[in-house]
Design a protein around this motif. Structure first.
Motif, PDB file in Angstrom:
ATOM      1  N   TYR A  39     -25.979 -14.216 -25.642  1.00 56.39           N
ATOM      2  CA  TYR A  39     -24.594 -13.771 -25.459  1.00 56.39           C
ATOM      3  C   TYR A  39     -24.215 -13.736 -23.981  1.00 56.39           C
ATOM      4  O   TYR A  39     -23.137 -14.195 -23.592  1.00 56.39           O
ATOM      5  CB  TYR A  39     -24.402 -12.380 -26.057  1.00 56.39           C
ATOM      6  CG  TYR A  39     -24.305 -12.342 -27.568  1.00 56.39           C
ATOM      7  CD1 TYR A  39     -23.102 -12.590 -28.220  1.00 56.39           C
ATOM      8  CD2 TYR A  39     -25.421 -12.039 -28.336  1.00 56.39           C
ATOM      9  CE1 TYR A  39     -23.006 -12.537 -29.605  1.00 56.39           C
ATOM     10  CE2 TYR A  39     -25.346 -11.984 -29.727  1.00 56.39           C
ATOM     11  CZ  TYR A  39     -24.129 -12.234 -30.357  1.00 56.39           C
ATOM     12  OH  TYR A  39     -24.048 -12.187 -31.729  1.00 56.39           O
ATOM     13  N   VAL A  40     -25.100 -13.181 -23.146  1.00 59.39           N
ATOM     14  CA  VAL A  40     -24.731 -13.042 -21.729  1.00 59.39           C
ATOM     15  C   VAL A  40     -24.816 -14.369 -20.989  1.00 59.39           C
ATOM     16  O   VAL A  40     -24.048 -14.620 -20.053  1.00 59.39           O
ATOM     17  CB  VAL A  40     -25.571 -11.949 -21.023  1.00 59.39           C
ATOM     18  CG1 VAL A  40     -25.147 -10.577 -21.481  1.00 59.39           C
ATOM     19  CG2 VAL A  40     -27.052 -12.146 -21.235  1.00 59.39           C
ATOM     20  N   VAL A  41     -25.740 -15.244 -21.397  1.00 57.50           N
ATOM     21  CA  VAL A  41     -25.792 -16.578 -20.795  1.00 57.50           C
ATOM     22  C   VAL A  41     -24.513 -17.348 -21.132  1.00 57.50           C
ATOM     23  O   VAL A  41     -23.912 -17.999 -20.268  1.00 57.50           O
ATOM     24  CB  VAL A  41     -27.049 -17.343 -21.254  1.00 57.50           C
ATOM     25  CG1 VAL A  41     -26.941 -18.830 -20.897  1.00 57.50           C
ATOM     26  CG2 VAL A  41     -28.289 -16.750 -20.610  1.00 57.50           C
ATOM     27  N   GLU A  42     -24.085 -17.261 -22.380  1.00 55.87           N
ATOM     28  CA  GLU A  42     -22.842 -17.923 -22.773  1.00 55.87           C
ATOM     29  C   GLU A  42     -21.649 -17.338 -22.017  1.00 55.87           C
ATOM     30  O   GLU A  42     -20.733 -18.075 -21.623  1.00 55.87           O
ATOM     31  CB  GLU A  42     -22.628 -17.779 -24.278  1.00 55.87           C
ATOM     32  CG  GLU A  42     -23.593 -18.617 -25.106  1.00 55.87           C
ATOM     33  CD  GLU A  42     -23.433 -18.396 -26.606  1.00 55.87           C
ATOM     34  OE1 GLU A  42     -22.692 -17.468 -26.988  1.00 55.87           O
ATOM     35  OE2 GLU A  42     -24.057 -19.140 -27.382  1.00 55.87           O
ATOM     36  N   GLU A  43     -21.665 -16.028 -21.791  1.00 60.62           N
ATOM     37  CA  GLU A  43     -20.598 -15.387 -21.019  1.00 60.62           C
ATOM     38  C   GLU A  43     -20.533 -15.975 -19.610  1.00 60.62           C
ATOM     39  O   GLU A  43     -19.443 -16.277 -19.099  1.00 60.62           O
ATOM     40  CB  GLU A  43     -20.838 -13.882 -20.945  1.00 60.62           C
ATOM     41  CG  GLU A  43     -19.823 -13.143 -20.089  1.00 60.62           C
ATOM     42  CD  GLU A  43     -20.097 -11.650 -19.968  1.00 60.62           C
ATOM     43  OE1 GLU A  43     -19.553 -11.029 -19.028  1.00 60.62           O
ATOM     44  OE2 GLU A  43     -20.839 -11.100 -20.795  1.00 60.62           O
ATOM     45  N   ALA A  44     -21.694 -16.141 -18.989  1.00 61.95           N
ATOM     46  CA  ALA A  44     -21.734 -16.673 -17.623  1.00 61.95           C
ATOM     47  C   ALA A  44     -21.274 -18.127 -17.573  1.00 61.95           C
ATOM     48  O   ALA A  44     -20.430 -18.496 -16.741  1.00 61.95           O
ATOM     49  CB  ALA A  44     -23.149 -16.539 -17.066  1.00 61.95           C
ATOM     50  N   LEU A  45     -21.808 -18.955 -18.462  1.00 62.50           N
ATOM     51  CA  LEU A  45     -21.474 -20.382 -18.428  1.00 62.50           C
ATOM     52  C   LEU A  45     -19.999 -20.622 -18.748  1.00 62.50           C
ATOM     53  O   LEU A  45     -19.357 -21.477 -18.129  1.00 62.50           O
ATOM     54  CB  LEU A  45     -22.360 -21.146 -19.409  1.00 62.50           C
ATOM     55  CG  LEU A  45     -23.851 -21.199 -19.059  1.00 62.50           C
ATOM     56  CD1 LEU A  45     -24.639 -21.901 -20.157  1.00 62.50           C
ATOM     57  CD2 LEU A  45     -24.084 -21.899 -17.720  1.00 62.50           C
ATOM     58  N   SER A  46     -19.449 -19.849 -19.678  1.00 58.33           N
ATOM     59  CA  SER A  46     -18.031 -20.019 -20.018  1.00 58.33           C
ATOM     60  C   SER A  46     -17.112 -19.489 -18.923  1.00 58.33           C
ATOM     61  O   SER A  46     -15.914 -19.758 -18.931  1.00 58.33           O
ATOM     62  CB  SER A  46     -17.719 -19.327 -21.347  1.00 58.33           C
ATOM     63  OG  SER A  46     -17.879 -17.926 -21.239  1.00 58.33           O
ATOM     64  N   SER A  47     -17.676 -18.736 -17.969  1.00 59.72           N
ATOM     65  CA  SER A  47     -16.906 -18.202 -16.844  1.00 59.72           C
ATOM     66  C   SER A  47     -17.007 -19.080 -15.602  1.00 59.72           C
ATOM     67  O   SER A  47     -16.510 -18.709 -14.542  1.00 59.72           O
ATOM     68  CB  SER A  47     -17.384 -16.786 -16.510  1.00 59.72           C
ATOM     69  OG  SER A  47     -17.200 -15.924 -17.607  1.00 59.72           O
ATOM     70  N   GLY A  48     -17.656 -20.217 -15.737  1.00 58.65           N
ATOM     71  CA  GLY A  48     -17.748 -21.150 -14.618  1.00 58.65           C
ATOM     72  C   GLY A  48     -19.019 -21.066 -13.803  1.00 58.65           C
ATOM     73  O   GLY A  48     -19.162 -21.768 -12.794  1.00 58.65           O
ATOM     74  N   ILE A  49     -19.969 -20.215 -14.196  1.00 61.99           N
ATOM     75  CA  ILE A  49     -21.255 -20.143 -13.495  1.00 61.99           C
ATOM     76  C   ILE A  49     -22.002 -21.464 -13.673  1.00 61.99           C
ATOM     77  O   ILE A  49     -22.084 -21.998 -14.791  1.00 61.99           O
ATOM     78  CB  ILE A  49     -22.102 -18.962 -14.024  1.00 61.99           C
ATOM     79  CG1 ILE A  49     -21.440 -17.634 -13.657  1.00 61.99           C
ATOM     80  CG2 ILE A  49     -23.523 -19.033 -13.484  1.00 61.99           C
ATOM     81  CD1 ILE A  49     -21.360 -17.346 -12.175  1.00 61.99           C
ATOM     82  N   GLU A  50     -22.559 -21.983 -12.593  1.00 61.59           N
ATOM     83  CA  GLU A  50     -23.214 -23.283 -12.622  1.00 61.59           C
ATOM     84  C   GLU A  50     -24.733 -23.200 -12.692  1.00 61.59           C
ATOM     85  O   GLU A  50     -25.384 -24.160 -13.094  1.00 61.59           O
ATOM     86  CB  GLU A  50     -22.807 -24.078 -11.372  1.00 61.59           C
ATOM     87  CG  GLU A  50     -21.305 -24.310 -11.257  1.00 61.59           C
ATOM     88  CD  GLU A  50     -20.908 -24.890  -9.915  1.00 61.59           C
ATOM     89  OE1 GLU A  50     -21.814 -25.297  -9.144  1.00 61.59           O
ATOM     90  OE2 GLU A  50     -19.697 -24.928  -9.624  1.00 61.59           O
ATOM     91  N   GLN A  51     -25.290 -22.062 -12.282  1.00 59.20           N
ATOM     92  CA  GLN A  51     -26.750 -21.941 -12.254  1.00 59.20           C
ATOM     93  C   GLN A  51     -27.172 -20.562 -12.739  1.00 59.20           C
ATOM     94  O   GLN A  51     -26.705 -19.540 -12.245  1.00 59.20           O
ATOM     95  CB  GLN A  51     -27.266 -22.184 -10.843  1.00 59.20           C
ATOM     96  CG  GLN A  51     -28.768 -22.404 -10.771  1.00 59.20           C
ATOM     97  CD  GLN A  51     -29.198 -22.869  -9.386  1.00 59.20           C
ATOM     98  OE1 GLN A  51     -29.304 -22.078  -8.468  1.00 59.20           O
ATOM     99  NE2 GLN A  51     -29.426 -24.164  -9.240  1.00 59.20           N
ATOM    100  N   ILE A  52     -28.061 -20.561 -13.728  1.00 55.39           N
ATOM    101  CA  ILE A  52     -28.609 -19.345 -14.319  1.00 55.39           C
ATOM    102  C   ILE A  52     -29.980 -19.093 -13.706  1.00 55.39           C
ATOM    103  O   ILE A  52     -30.848 -19.977 -13.733  1.00 55.39           O
ATOM    104  CB  ILE A  52     -28.749 -19.486 -15.847  1.00 55.39           C
ATOM    105  CG1 ILE A  52     -27.401 -19.812 -16.492  1.00 55.39           C
ATOM    106  CG2 ILE A  52     -29.371 -18.233 -16.452  1.00 55.39           C
ATOM    107  CD1 ILE A  52     -26.348 -18.777 -16.324  1.00 55.39           C
ATOM    108  N   ILE A  53     -30.192 -17.891 -13.171  1.00 56.30           N
ATOM    109  CA  ILE A  53     -31.468 -17.543 -12.542  1.00 56.30           C
ATOM    110  C   ILE A  53     -32.092 -16.395 -13.319  1.00 56.30           C
ATOM    111  O   ILE A  53     -31.591 -15.262 -13.273  1.00 56.30           O
ATOM    112  CB  ILE A  53     -31.274 -17.147 -11.062  1.00 56.30           C
ATOM    113  CG1 ILE A  53     -30.561 -18.265 -10.300  1.00 56.30           C
ATOM    114  CG2 ILE A  53     -32.622 -16.824 -10.406  1.00 56.30           C
ATOM    115  CD1 ILE A  53     -29.993 -17.823  -8.965  1.00 56.30           C
TER     116      ILE A  53
END
Length: 293
Positions: A39-53
């Motif tokens: 859920y939170v990864v999808e929240e970040a990616l749908s908000s324009g985040i380009e890199q997940i750490i």
């Protein structure tokens, strides 16, 4: 400056959910049919985040596998003609380079976990998302709302909400001059104050946008509440040099680090699904009729 990167501290042991988390990361606990971390990864990616750490620890391989290809599973689903499930499984895997893993070798607290990502983040603003805080929204995800505010103020933004005054010892609590509608200029903050010492009941919850200067204070290794390196303490120091803002987000937060909150999230997200709501509503009504709450 643009917020491109997001840090996910996922090294915790999840002791509050034992024995369920004895062999499974707490971030993989499912809400309906998706693990919390998704859920939170999808929240970040749908908000324009380009890199997940991901800042991981020992025993987190299930989390890493969840965001990786599973050739055997994909082949099996394809062979059985389950194309919808196959598409779902494939959609979990971002493009190469989107997810980076680094390790927190010692459980020294949230502040230390974020400091472990310093070399990957570099000298740019970044987001922090805690999987324990699951937020249901009708529109833009919360971290996306906060990115919009950062673009306007170019300062650290913390998601905040009012909590029970008797529960302040569970949160970072703000000291503010005056409370505005959605954006609040922060005057001070303290980690987990007792109710009688808390400056307010405005609490920081698990969404942050921070400037890279925070790493300098986290790197000092100062120990705070609980014998850990606290993010709130480092932010309080940085506040002396830079402005911080609290943001009253749009959405309903569920504390999934708490057993009751986790069950509430399952109910709320299930009722948001038409295929489940038709079965759950009669059941919930029958429970209310049969039991004196």
């Amino acid at each position: 400056m643009k917020v491109r990167k997001a840090v996910f501290p996922v090294a915790g042991l999840g002791t509050r959910f034992l024995p369920a988390t004895k062999a499974m990361p707490k971030e993989m606990l499912p809400v309906v049919d998706k693990p919390l971390i998704q859920y939170v990864v999808e929240e970040a990616l749908s908000s324009g985040i380009e890199q997940i750490i991901f800042v991981t620890g020992r025993g987190k391989t299930a989390l890493e596998d969840h965001f990786d290809r599973s050739r055997e599973l994909e082949k099996n689903l394809s062979k059985r003609g389950k194309e919808e499930l196959l598409d779902t499984v494939k959609s979990l895997v971002p493009s190469t380079g989107t997810i980076i893993y680094t390790r927190q070798n010692e459980p020294l607290g949230l502040g230390h976990a974020i400091w472990c990502a310093r070399d990957v983040v570099g000298n740019e603003p970044f987001a922090v998302l805690l999987a324990d805080d699951l937020i249901q929204t009708d529109g833009k995800p919360v971290i996306g709302q906060m990115i919009d505010k950062f673009e306007k103020y170019q300062s650290s933004i913390l998601a905040i909400e009012e909590v029970d005054p008797q529960q302040t010892d569970k949160y970072g609590i703000l000291n503010v001059d005056k409370v505005g509608k959605d954006i609040i200029r922060i005057k001070g903050m303290v980690e987990k104050p007792s109710p009688e010492l808390a400056p307010s009941n405005l609490a920081i919850i698990g969404r942050y946008i921070l400037t890279p200067e925070i790493f300098g204070y986290l790197g000092q290794g100062n120990v705070g509440a609980g014998g850990e390196i606290q993010l709130t303490d480092a932010m309080a120091q940085l506040l002396k040099e830079q402005p911080f803002y609290g943001y009253r987000f749009e959405g309903k937060r569920f504390d999934c680090g708490d057993k009751a909150g986790f069950q509430m999230a399952n109910i709320a997200f299930s009722l948001d699904r038409p295929d489940l709501k038709s079965q759950l509503v009669p059941f919930l009504k029958s429970i209310c009729k049969c039991n004196d709450f």
